[in-house]
Design a protein around this motif. Structure first.
Motif, PDB file in Angstrom:
ATOM      1  N   GLY A 268      -6.385  -1.835  -1.962  1.00  0.00           N
ATOM      2  CA  GLY A 268      -6.922  -2.301  -0.688  1.00  0.00           C
ATOM      3  C   GLY A 268      -8.005  -3.342  -0.872  1.00  0.00           C
ATOM      4  O   GLY A 268      -8.111  -4.293  -0.095  1.00  0.00           O
ATOM      5  N   SER A 269      -8.801  -3.187  -1.943  1.00  0.00           N
ATOM      6  CA  SER A 269      -9.839  -4.169  -2.255  1.00  0.00           C
ATOM      7  C   SER A 269      -9.225  -5.507  -2.647  1.00  0.00           C
ATOM      8  O   SER A 269      -9.634  -6.564  -2.158  1.00  0.00           O
ATOM      9  N   LEU A 270      -8.215  -5.467  -3.505  1.00  0.00           N
ATOM     10  CA  LEU A 270      -7.560  -6.706  -3.933  1.00  0.00           C
ATOM     11  C   LEU A 270      -6.875  -7.415  -2.765  1.00  0.00           C
ATOM     12  O   LEU A 270      -6.896  -8.643  -2.671  1.00  0.00           O
ATOM     13  N   LEU A 271      -6.255  -6.628  -1.895  1.00  0.00           N
ATOM     14  CA  LEU A 271      -5.510  -7.201  -0.768  1.00  0.00           C
ATOM     15  C   LEU A 271      -6.408  -7.524   0.415  1.00  0.00           C
ATOM     16  O   LEU A 271      -5.944  -8.108   1.397  1.00  0.00           O
TER      17      LEU A 271
ATOM     18  N   PHE B 277      -7.502  -5.427   2.475  1.00  0.00           N
ATOM     19  CA  PHE B 277      -6.792  -4.696   3.524  1.00  0.00           C
ATOM     20  C   PHE B 277      -7.732  -4.254   4.641  1.00  0.00           C
ATOM     21  O   PHE B 277      -7.372  -4.281   5.818  1.00  0.00           O
ATOM     22  N   THR B 278      -8.949  -3.839   4.273  1.00  0.00           N
ATOM     23  CA  THR B 278      -9.874  -3.357   5.295  1.00  0.00           C
ATOM     24  C   THR B 278     -10.288  -4.463   6.261  1.00  0.00           C
ATOM     25  O   THR B 278     -10.607  -4.199   7.421  1.00  0.00           O
ATOM     26  N   ALA B 279     -10.288  -5.713   5.786  1.00  0.00           N
ATOM     27  CA  ALA B 279     -10.640  -6.826   6.675  1.00  0.00           C
ATOM     28  C   ALA B 279      -9.605  -7.007   7.772  1.00  0.00           C
ATOM     29  O   ALA B 279      -9.912  -7.516   8.857  1.00  0.00           O
ATOM     30  N   ASP B 280      -8.365  -6.585   7.504  1.00  0.00           N
ATOM     31  CA  ASP B 280      -7.281  -6.758   8.478  1.00  0.00           C
ATOM     32  C   ASP B 280      -7.326  -5.716   9.593  1.00  0.00           C
ATOM     33  O   ASP B 280      -7.073  -6.037  10.763  1.00  0.00           O
ATOM     34  N   ILE B 281      -7.616  -4.465   9.232  1.00  0.00           N
ATOM     35  CA  ILE B 281      -7.522  -3.405  10.242  1.00  0.00           C
ATOM     36  C   ILE B 281      -8.823  -2.616  10.405  1.00  0.00           C
ATOM     37  O   ILE B 281      -8.888  -1.722  11.246  1.00  0.00           O
ATOM     38  N   GLY B 282      -9.843  -2.923   9.608  1.00  0.00           N
ATOM     39  CA  GLY B 282     -11.107  -2.195   9.695  1.00  0.00           C
ATOM     40  C   GLY B 282     -11.151  -1.056   8.700  1.00  0.00           C
ATOM     41  O   GLY B 282     -10.127  -0.434   8.398  1.00  0.00           O
ATOM     42  N   ARG B 283     -12.335  -0.772   8.192  1.00  0.00           N
ATOM     43  CA  ARG B 283     -12.466   0.228   7.135  1.00  0.00           C
ATOM     44  C   ARG B 283     -12.055   1.618   7.593  1.00  0.00           C
ATOM     45  O   ARG B 283     -11.341   2.323   6.879  1.00  0.00           O
TER      46      ARG B 283
ATOM     47  N   ALA C 233     -18.309  -8.982 -14.422  1.00  0.00           N
ATOM     48  CA  ALA C 233     -18.232 -10.378 -14.826  1.00  0.00           C
ATOM     49  C   ALA C 233     -18.066 -11.314 -13.623  1.00  0.00           C
ATOM     50  O   ALA C 233     -18.177 -12.524 -13.763  1.00  0.00           O
ATOM     51  N   GLY C 234     -17.790 -10.729 -12.470  1.00  0.00           N
ATOM     52  CA  GLY C 234     -17.614 -11.537 -11.274  1.00  0.00           C
ATOM     53  C   GLY C 234     -16.236 -12.148 -11.139  1.00  0.00           C
ATOM     54  O   GLY C 234     -16.029 -13.032 -10.285  1.00  0.00           O
ATOM     55  N   TRP C 235     -15.288 -11.723 -11.964  1.00  0.00           N
ATOM     56  CA  TRP C 235     -13.936 -12.274 -11.899  1.00  0.00           C
ATOM     57  C   TRP C 235     -13.181 -11.734 -10.682  1.00  0.00           C
ATOM     58  O   TRP C 235     -12.320 -12.415 -10.125  1.00  0.00           O
ATOM     59  N   VAL C 236     -13.469 -10.491 -10.304  1.00  0.00           N
ATOM     60  CA  VAL C 236     -12.837  -9.873  -9.141  1.00  0.00           C
ATOM     61  C   VAL C 236     -13.938  -9.264  -8.283  1.00  0.00           C
ATOM     62  O   VAL C 236     -14.828  -8.586  -8.799  1.00  0.00           O
ATOM     63  N   SER C 237     -13.868  -9.504  -6.996  1.00  0.00           N
ATOM     64  CA  SER C 237     -14.855  -8.917  -6.086  1.00  0.00           C
ATOM     65  C   SER C 237     -14.301  -7.593  -5.575  1.00  0.00           C
ATOM     66  O   SER C 237     -13.549  -7.558  -4.580  1.00  0.00           O
ATOM     67  N   TRP C 238     -14.644  -6.500  -6.282  1.00  0.00           N
ATOM     68  CA  TRP C 238     -14.148  -5.194  -5.897  1.00  0.00           C
ATOM     69  C   TRP C 238     -15.004  -4.646  -4.749  1.00  0.00           C
ATOM     70  O   TRP C 238     -16.095  -4.137  -4.955  1.00  0.00           O
ATOM     71  N   VAL C 239     -14.514  -4.760  -3.550  1.00  0.00           N
ATOM     72  CA  VAL C 239     -15.233  -4.275  -2.385  1.00  0.00           C
ATOM     73  C   VAL C 239     -14.272  -3.461  -1.533  1.00  0.00           C
ATOM     74  O   VAL C 239     -13.162  -3.916  -1.245  1.00  0.00           O
ATOM     75  N   HIS C 240     -14.666  -2.259  -1.154  1.00  0.00           N
ATOM     76  CA  HIS C 240     -13.795  -1.421  -0.297  1.00  0.00           C
ATOM     77  C   HIS C 240     -14.381  -1.357   1.096  1.00  0.00           C
ATOM     78  O   HIS C 240     -15.558  -1.095   1.248  1.00  0.00           O
TER      79      HIS C 240
ATOM     80  N   MET D  77       0.831  -1.204   0.000  1.00  0.00           N
ATOM     81  CA  MET D  77       0.000   0.000   0.000  1.00  0.00           C
ATOM     82  C   MET D  77       0.869   1.260   0.000  1.00  0.00           C
ATOM     83  O   MET D  77       0.561   2.246  -0.687  1.00  0.00           O
ATOM     84  N   GLY D  78       1.961   1.241   0.769  1.00  0.00           N
ATOM     85  CA  GLY D  78       2.870   2.380   0.787  1.00  0.00           C
ATOM     86  C   GLY D  78       3.526   2.611  -0.567  1.00  0.00           C
ATOM     87  O   GLY D  78       3.654   3.757  -1.023  1.00  0.00           O
ATOM     88  N   LEU D  79       3.927   1.540  -1.221  1.00  0.00           N
ATOM     89  CA  LEU D  79       4.542   1.660  -2.540  1.00  0.00           C
ATOM     90  C   LEU D  79       3.539   2.186  -3.562  1.00  0.00           C
ATOM     91  O   LEU D  79       3.878   3.020  -4.419  1.00  0.00           O
ATOM     92  N   VAL D  80       2.307   1.697  -3.482  1.00  0.00           N
ATOM     93  CA  VAL D  80       1.262   2.178  -4.391  1.00  0.00           C
ATOM     94  C   VAL D  80       1.042   3.678  -4.203  1.00  0.00           C
ATOM     95  O   VAL D  80       0.954   4.440  -5.170  1.00  0.00           O
ATOM     96  N   GLU D  81       0.967   4.121  -2.948  1.00  0.00           N
ATOM     97  CA  GLU D  81       0.798   5.549  -2.670  1.00  0.00           C
ATOM     98  C   GLU D  81       1.937   6.367  -3.269  1.00  0.00           C
ATOM     99  O   GLU D  81       1.705   7.364  -3.957  1.00  0.00           O
ATOM    100  N   GLY D  82       3.170   5.962  -3.015  1.00  0.00           N
ATOM    101  CA  GLY D  82       4.309   6.739  -3.482  1.00  0.00           C
ATOM    102  C   GLY D  82       4.434   6.789  -4.992  1.00  0.00           C
ATOM    103  O   GLY D  82       4.719   7.845  -5.572  1.00  0.00           O
ATOM    104  N   PHE D  83       4.207   5.656  -5.654  1.00  0.00           N
ATOM    105  CA  PHE D  83       4.367   5.602  -7.104  1.00  0.00           C
ATOM    106  C   PHE D  83       3.232   6.303  -7.848  1.00  0.00           C
ATOM    107  O   PHE D  83       3.387   6.647  -9.018  1.00  0.00           O
ATOM    108  N   THR D  84       2.096   6.500  -7.192  1.00  0.00           N
ATOM    109  CA  THR D  84       0.950   7.089  -7.897  1.00  0.00           C
ATOM    110  C   THR D  84       0.600   8.501  -7.456  1.00  0.00           C
ATOM    111  O   THR D  84      -0.166   9.177  -8.148  1.00  0.00           O
ATOM    112  N   GLU D  85       1.146   8.978  -6.335  1.00  0.00           N
ATOM    113  CA  GLU D  85       0.730  10.276  -5.795  1.00  0.00           C
ATOM    114  C   GLU D  85       0.966  11.423  -6.763  1.00  0.00           C
ATOM    115  O   GLU D  85       0.131  12.338  -6.892  1.00  0.00           O
ATOM    116  N   PHE D  86       2.081  11.418  -7.468  1.00  0.00           N
ATOM    117  CA  PHE D  86       2.419  12.566  -8.301  1.00  0.00           C
ATOM    118  C   PHE D  86       2.227  12.318  -9.797  1.00  0.00           C
ATOM    119  O   PHE D  86       2.543  13.173 -10.620  1.00  0.00           O
ATOM    120  N   LEU D  87       1.727  11.147 -10.137  1.00  0.00           N
ATOM    121  CA  LEU D  87       1.353  10.870 -11.516  1.00  0.00           C
ATOM    122  C   LEU D  87      -0.133  11.173 -11.699  1.00  0.00           C
ATOM    123  O   LEU D  87      -0.906  11.033 -10.743  1.00  0.00           O
TER     124      LEU D  87
END
Length: 281
Positions: free
Chosen positions: A34-37, A39-45, A274-281, A12-22
């Protein structure tokens, strides 16, 4: 914090840094990552949302380090240098629209728009806006009206400030809104990019401090390792990204980022429906 959670935090930190200024939306990518990982299930939304905002500090420290000489010169020159005072005033003016609108509507935006589908739509729409602006600039073919941040007027700063307000929509991209908005209003690509970097300092620091203070009840000393890993990863990746972007814009436009946004947004929509990825935040 176990090893798997530490790895997720690092990503998540790498994603933030590489995308913040692009011009591709760091917030949007963090929501999708966070949806793919899961992440919210680990620490809460709620804590995940605070984390995603707080690690922006790492990216901003990277800009401060890259421009440390310029920032120091501006601070030293405030009592006597008109250019230094003008730059600071322009940053304050540009900061205000997003700050005011963010305070008024941040709760509603988080409830309604902090989700994968709105992010995907914003990515696609923003991609087409970038294509339109780049095509418009090529057709005009004339030199930019403002070649340096020192030549900006207060009205230029206000216009960019309103452009930055669109970045309250996740997926729109703060850097994309300010850079492309600056180019629309007559700034050169280099001036728009540098002003976007400078404007990020008060904007993202304010967002980080406000979020940490507002949600301080959610946090404890046990969260320090989690936030530290994310912040350091964001600093390192953002520093590399800023260096790369400054070289990139010297000989390229932003068309490639526009097509990336469009394709990525379509992939999110197609895989979700299509149901291939469950995009949930």
């Amino acid at each position: 914090m176990d090893i798997l959670l530490a790895l997720k935090v690092l990503i998540m930190g790498l994603v933030e840094g590489f995308t913040e200024f692009l011009p591709i939306s760091s917030t949007g990518h963090l929501i999708l990552a966070g949806s793919l990982l899961d992440f919210t299930a680990d620490i809460g939304r709620e804590k995940a949302e605070v984390f995603e905002i707080a690690i922006q500090a790492g990216a901003i420290f990277a800009v401060c380090w890259e421009y440390r000489a310029r920032i120091a010169a501006v601070l030293r020159g405030l009592p006597s240098d008109p250019k230094a005072r003008k730059l600071v005033l322009n940053l304050i003016i540009a900061f205000m629209p997003a700050a005011i609108l963010g305070l008024l509507f941040s709760k509603m935006i988080k409830e309604k728009l902090f989700a994968p589908l709105p992010v995907a739509i914003a990515l696609i729409v923003g991609g087409f806006v970038i294509l339109w602006v780049e095509r418009r600039n090529k057709m005009r073919g004339s030199a930019a009206r403002v070649d340096s941040v020192d030549d900006m007027t207060a009205l230029d700063a206000l216009k960019i400030g309103f452009a930055q307000a669109f970045a309250l929509i996740p997926g729109a991209s703060r850097s994309g809104a300010t850079i492309i908005g600056g180019m629309m209003f007559g700034l050169s690509r280099k001036a728009a990019t540098e002003f976007s970097f400078f404007l990020a300092i008060p904007t993202l620091f304010a967002a980080t401090i406000y979020s940490l203070y507002k949600d301080r009840a959610l946090l404890s000393a046990a969260d320090i390792p989690l936030f530290s890993i994310g912040t350091v990863a964001a600093f390192v990746s953002a520093f590399l990204c800023v260096r790369w972007l400054l070289r990139y814009i010297s000989s390229h436009d932003f068309t490639a980022f526009a097509w990336y946004r469009i394709v990525f947004g379509l992939v999110v929509i197609v895989t979700g429906y299509a149901g291939w990825v469950s995009w949930v935040h």
